[in-house]
Design a protein around this motif. Structure first.
Motif, PDB file in Angstrom:
ATOM      1  N   LEU A 142       0.848  -1.189   0.000  1.00  0.00           N
ATOM      2  CA  LEU A 142       0.000   0.000   0.000  1.00  0.00           C
ATOM      3  C   LEU A 142       0.885   1.240   0.000  1.00  0.00           C
ATOM      4  O   LEU A 142       1.639   1.477   0.945  1.00  0.00           O
ATOM      5  N   VAL A 143       0.803   2.007  -1.068  1.00  0.00           N
ATOM      6  CA  VAL A 143       1.578   3.237  -1.203  1.00  0.00           C
ATOM      7  C   VAL A 143       0.615   4.369  -1.513  1.00  0.00           C
ATOM      8  O   VAL A 143      -0.218   4.254  -2.422  1.00  0.00           O
ATOM      9  N   SER A 144       0.714   5.464  -0.793  1.00  0.00           N
ATOM     10  CA  SER A 144      -0.090   6.650  -1.090  1.00  0.00           C
ATOM     11  C   SER A 144       0.546   7.374  -2.275  1.00  0.00           C
ATOM     12  O   SER A 144       1.700   7.768  -2.218  1.00  0.00           O
ATOM     13  N   VAL A 145      -0.210   7.499  -3.372  1.00  0.00           N
ATOM     14  CA  VAL A 145       0.348   8.091  -4.580  1.00  0.00           C
ATOM     15  C   VAL A 145      -0.137   9.524  -4.789  1.00  0.00           C
ATOM     16  O   VAL A 145      -1.008  10.022  -4.078  1.00  0.00           O
ATOM     17  N   SER A 146       0.405  10.182  -5.776  1.00  0.00           N
ATOM     18  CA  SER A 146       0.322  11.635  -5.916  1.00  0.00           C
ATOM     19  C   SER A 146      -0.894  12.120  -6.691  1.00  0.00           C
ATOM     20  O   SER A 146      -1.002  11.922  -7.908  1.00  0.00           O
ATOM     21  N   GLU A 147      -1.794  12.791  -5.993  1.00  0.00           N
ATOM     22  CA  GLU A 147      -2.884  13.494  -6.661  1.00  0.00           C
ATOM     23  C   GLU A 147      -2.361  14.704  -7.425  1.00  0.00           C
ATOM     24  O   GLU A 147      -2.868  15.047  -8.484  1.00  0.00           O
ATOM     25  N   GLN A 148      -1.326  15.346  -6.876  1.00  0.00           N
ATOM     26  CA  GLN A 148      -0.803  16.552  -7.515  1.00  0.00           C
ATOM     27  C   GLN A 148      -0.246  16.240  -8.903  1.00  0.00           C
ATOM     28  O   GLN A 148      -0.363  17.056  -9.821  1.00  0.00           O
ATOM     29  N   GLN A 149       0.347  15.070  -9.068  1.00  0.00           N
ATOM     30  CA  GLN A 149       0.849  14.708 -10.390  1.00  0.00           C
ATOM     31  C   GLN A 149      -0.288  14.648 -11.400  1.00  0.00           C
ATOM     32  O   GLN A 149      -0.148  15.124 -12.536  1.00  0.00           O
TER      33      GLN A 149
END
Length: 367
Positions: free
Chosen positions: A182-189
């Motif tokens: 589980l990795v939190s990924v980038s909404e900003q990207q």
């Protein structure tokens, strides 16, 4: 400003007095959560103003001018009145309830302008596995949080980027299921780099998935942190953390297909959220009674379905993660009624749903 109940001088008096009182009060005593438990006790102008000041402090809300504060107080009072009136209509413990949250000094129109958007009525073709309404091994209840496939509730802040948070949640979920990571990924990207969406002015989950596929993956939240602005795509931050191989769209107006999809993984979904009941939702079974006159296919907000369950006999619901922080809803979640008999679902919930795919062994259910 003559129409306002409080004169500026009286308002300043209340302001000064209440700030003195608040300075000698413990945070627990003036918790907004406690106020939500018994809003009916605030009836007089003075009591409502004290409540407004406590709400301001809890949400670190500052206004540039006295006129702006007066305006926000009037809106706040109207919203408190609405919350009280709607809660008084509840006839069951399962009925949804409303309460104060970070949006309590906004009109519905202001709320919509900042946090919602009108989605174009598009049903996108899948890239990957076809959709299915056959899942005989799906469990009767499921919560992907119990399997570690859901990150903590996030906050999109004053940016209409719900579509990005809905998309990243689905990407995080399928990667946890496929790879046990589980990795939190980038909404900003997605907000800054997806060329087919509109950043803080709205977007589509399937465009987000297509971008991630073409980009070869998406960066982590840590490497490409959220800023709540459109920004410029930063290619130096695009270190790949997770990937997807394709995506699918759930058959529109098929609640069984949506059920089967959620039995396999968290799913990105859209809903019509432009109602005060959604704006101030605090818990219980949301049944869509506030949007019965909404046109079919009309949706304004994206979220993430992370499971399903039932309250007693025949009260089936979806477990849905939002992106407005933990102060909204039930610690950031909403429980939306399912199996209502309406093919469009509660507030058009069954119209648009998408899920990313990974090349793993296909099962009726992922658990």
């Amino acid at each position: 400003m003559a129409s306002l109940t409080l004169s500026k001088s009286l308002f300043l008096y209340f302001f000064s007095f209440s700030m003195i009182c608040l300075s000698f009060s413990s945070p627990r005593e003036f918790s907004i959560l406690n106020y939500n438990d018994d809003l009916d006790k605030f009836t007089s102008e003075e009591e409502l103003f004290e409540l407004f000041q406590v709400w301001q402090r809890n949400h670190e809300r500052l206004y540039e001018t006295l006129d702006e504060m007066l305006k926000r107080f009037e809106i706040f009072k109207n919203n408190v009145k609405y919350v009280k009136e709607e809660n008084a209509k509840r006839t069951s413990d399962y009925d949804y309830r409303l309460g104060l949250d970070q949006f309590s000094d906004l009109t519905l129109e202001e709320f919509k302008e900042t946090y919602l958007f009108d989605m174009d009525p598009i049903v996108r073709s899948s890239i990957g596995e076809p959709d299915s309404d056959y899942c005989p091994n799906a469990p009767q209840s499921l919560d992907w949080r119990d399997f570690g496939a859901v990150t903590d509730v996030k906050n999109q802040k004053q940016c209409g980027s719900c579509w990005a948070f809905s998309s990243t949640g689905a990407i995080e979920g399928i990667n946890k299921i496929a790879n046990n990571t589980l990795v939190s990924v980038s909404e900003q990207q997605l907000v800054s780099c997806d060329p087919n969406s509109y950043g803080c002015s709205g977007g589509q989950a399937f465009f987000a998935f297509e971008y991630v596929i073409k980009n070869g993956g998406i960066a982590s939240e840590e490497d490409y942190p959220y800023e709540a602005i459109n920004g410029t795509c930063d290619h130096e931050k695009k270190k790949i953390a997770l990937t997807i191989d394709g995506y699918g769209n759930v058959t529109s107006l098929s609640e069984q297909s949506l059920f089967c999809a959620v039995s396999r993984q968290p799913v990105s979904v859209y809903i019509y959220a432009t109602t005060q009941d959604f704006q101030f939702y605090k818990g219980g079974l949301f049944d869509g009674s506030s949007c019965t006159n909404v046109s079919h296919w009309n949706t304004t907000h994206a979220m993430l379905i992370v499971g399903y369950d039932s309250f007693g006999d025949g009260l089936d619901y979806w477990i849905v993660k939002n992106s407005w922080g933990k102060d909204w809803g039930d610690n950031g979640y909403i429980y939306i009624k399912r199996n209502t008999g309406d093919p469009y679902g509660v507030c058009n919930f069954n119209c648009y749903a998408y899920y990313p795919t990974k090349n793993i062994l296909e099962l009726d259910s992922a658990i």
